[in-house]
Design a protein around this motif. Structure first.
Motif, PDB file in Angstrom:
ATOM      1  N   UNK A 151      -0.430  17.984  -3.338  1.00  0.00           N
ATOM      2  CA  UNK A 151      -1.291  17.008  -2.670  1.00  0.00           C
ATOM      3  C   UNK A 151      -0.522  16.122  -1.695  1.00  0.00           C
ATOM      4  N   UNK A 152       0.712  15.742  -2.031  1.00  0.00           N
ATOM      5  CA  UNK A 152       1.474  14.837  -1.186  1.00  0.00           C
ATOM      6  C   UNK A 152       1.911  15.427   0.138  1.00  0.00           C
ATOM      7  N   UNK A 153       1.777  16.729   0.307  1.00  0.00           N
ATOM      8  CA  UNK A 153       2.200  17.382   1.545  1.00  0.00           C
ATOM      9  C   UNK A 153       1.095  17.410   2.603  1.00  0.00           C
ATOM     10  N   UNK A 159       0.802  -1.222   0.000  1.00  0.00           N
ATOM     11  CA  UNK A 159       0.000   0.000   0.000  1.00  0.00           C
ATOM     12  C   UNK A 159       0.833   1.270   0.000  1.00  0.00           C
ATOM     13  N   UNK A 160       2.140   1.134   0.165  1.00  0.00           N
ATOM     14  CA  UNK A 160       2.990   2.325   0.267  1.00  0.00           C
ATOM     15  C   UNK A 160       3.086   3.048  -1.063  1.00  0.00           C
ATOM     16  N   UNK A 161       3.024   4.370  -1.020  1.00  0.00           N
ATOM     17  CA  UNK A 161       3.284   5.178  -2.197  1.00  0.00           C
ATOM     18  C   UNK A 161       4.778   5.423  -2.347  1.00  0.00           C
ATOM     19  N   UNK A 162       5.109   6.286  -3.272  1.00  0.00           N
ATOM     20  CA  UNK A 162       6.515   6.613  -3.524  1.00  0.00           C
ATOM     21  C   UNK A 162       6.647   8.133  -3.616  1.00  0.00           C
ATOM     22  N   UNK A 163       6.417   8.837  -2.493  1.00  0.00           N
ATOM     23  CA  UNK A 163       6.351  10.301  -2.562  1.00  0.00           C
ATOM     24  C   UNK A 163       7.661  10.970  -2.922  1.00  0.00           C
ATOM     25  N   UNK A 214       8.048  13.491   3.202  1.00  0.00           N
ATOM     26  CA  UNK A 214       8.829  12.364   3.689  1.00  0.00           C
ATOM     27  C   UNK A 214       8.483  11.987   5.111  1.00  0.00           C
ATOM     28  N   UNK A 215       8.167  12.981   5.941  1.00  0.00           N
ATOM     29  CA  UNK A 215       7.761  12.696   7.317  1.00  0.00           C
ATOM     30  C   UNK A 215       6.394  12.028   7.349  1.00  0.00           C
ATOM     31  N   UNK A 216       5.473  12.493   6.508  1.00  0.00           N
ATOM     32  CA  UNK A 216       4.150  11.877   6.444  1.00  0.00           C
ATOM     33  C   UNK A 216       4.272  10.391   6.128  1.00  0.00           C
TER      34      UNK A 216
END
Length: 398
Positions: free
Chosen positions: A357-359, A15-19, A131-133
């Motif tokens: 959006x990723x933030x 389920x992990x994304x690749x931000x 990255x922290x998220x």
């Protein structure tokens, strides 16, 4: 038939994304007006000093510089960082309160691994470092957003959120200085209020100071850790002010927490690289970082000013943006524009940025984007912003 290994993976991996992957992939891209990654400018890398330091270490100290290290870091290197903390923040970590990490994201992961059980609540600024998220999300907490305004984290709104919560969150992650991605900084009065609020609610503050030393005028408000060492664990990185290839950072906070972070590190990468630690130690003790920072601040100040001027020329009727006083980033708001879709159109105009959006950890926002000015030269900034404006106008017409 080939084995479908994806089905065999842990749920967190499936389920992990690749931000960060797309940002890092552009690190050395050519032919692109690149506002994407928060990369320091290579012209600032202290190659001459590093060559001399490395030669000396290989000649005189290979038994330490080329060996494994304790998980909390080489003692002499930790003392050098502690001495620097006194000069920079006015407080020296006590024995057991400081460890060296493999960059800032390593510290985030160690804190999450040490502090979080599934379902625990973690508060993060909205928006915040992606990255922290993703680092926290790996350990299955509930991520809740805390609002920002022009003066940084809205401590009054945070107090209301805490009062309404069924249980106090475990952690609050904040970037008080030249925040990634917004470029905003937390006011001094709010810093004191925040420390007292989190002390009252037994919330551990994770203070990320990745950009603290890069205020354009060289000033800095008191760090949260210096105001509340009992309730704050500060994490930092030398990637932005030394060089990122060294992969070194630090964590400083309550000794009982730092001790468990070191234990957690034994089961990740075991220790930060010894050669890098000794290089950093020599660099700090020689006063070389103090001489380097004014040059870095001047370069990034000029680039931030160029971005601000170009946005004023090309985006006055298209959006609004932040004007940071330090760091690497400007945060651009484009009402009615999906910046994720915009990224593809901008690429057709040879411009790269990071969609907003990723933030966000809780409330999705697709109308913002992050511009990093750290690695793009001033002559390219004007062209890049002009090309981006063209892409925005084309998107608005669709």
């Amino acid at each position: 038939m080939a084995v479908d290994w994806t089905r065999r993976m842990a749920r967190r991996a499936r389920e992990a994304g690749d931000p960060l992957g797309g940002i890092l992939a552009l690190a050395n891209a050519r032919g692109v007006l690149n506002f994407s990654g928060g990369f320091p400018d290579p012209s600032l890398f202290p190659t001459g000093e590093l060559a001399e330091i490395t030669r000396r270490l290989l000649d005189e100290d290979p038994g330490v510089a080329l060996q494994y290290t304790p998980s909390n870091g080489i003692e002499s290197a930790r003392h050098a960082v502690a001495d620097w903390a006194v000069r920079e923040q006015g407080r020296r970590p006590a024995d057991g309160e400081l460890m060296l990490t493999s960059g800032g994201i390593d510290a985030v992961t160690l804190i999450a691994k040490t502090m979080l059980d599934p379902g625990d609540v973690v508060l993060v600024e909205e928006p915040t470092y992606l990255g922290a998220v993703s680092g926290f999300a790996t350990f299955d907490p509930v991520l809740r957003g805390a609002a920002l305004d022009e003066d940084g984290l809205d401590v009054g709104a945070l107090a209301e959120l805490l009062a309404a919560a069924p249980a106090a969150p475990k952690l609050l992650y904040t970037i008080p200085d030249h925040q990634n991605p917004s470029g905003r900084s937390l006011s001094e009065s709010r810093r004191r209020e925040l420390v007292e609020l989190c002390r009252r609610w037994d919330v551990l503050v994770v203070e990320d100071v990745a950009y603290r030393q890069l205020a354009f005028d060289g000033t800095a408000a008191p760090s949260l850790w210096s105001l509340g060492p009992d309730v704050v664990i500060q994490i930092g990185t030398f990637s932005k002010i030394f060089f990122p290839g060294v992969r070194l950072g630090w964590a400083v906070g309550p000794a009982e927490v730092v001790d468990k972070l070191a234990v957690a590190k034994q089961n990740s990468d075991q220790c930060a690289g010894a050669l890098g630690q000794r290089m950093l130690e020599e660099y700090l003790r020689g006063g070389l970082l103090d001489g380097h920072l004014p040059k870095a601040r001047a370069l990034y100040r000029d680039r931030a000013a160029a971005v601000d001027a170009a946005l004023a020329e090309h985006f006055a009727e298209l959006g609004t943006w932040t004007s940071p006083t330090g760091g690497f980033f400007t945060w651009l708001h484009l009402p009615g524009i999906d910046t994720t879709a915009l990224a593809s159109r901008a690429a057709e105009h040879d411009v790269a940025f990071v969609p907003g959006a990723g933030f966000y950890a809780e409330k999705a926002d697709t109308e913002h984007l992050r511009l990093s000015f750290s690695r793009i030269e001033v002559p390219e900034i004007e062209q890049g912003i002009a090309n981006l404006a063209t892409a925005v106008r084309e998107s608005a017409e669709v």
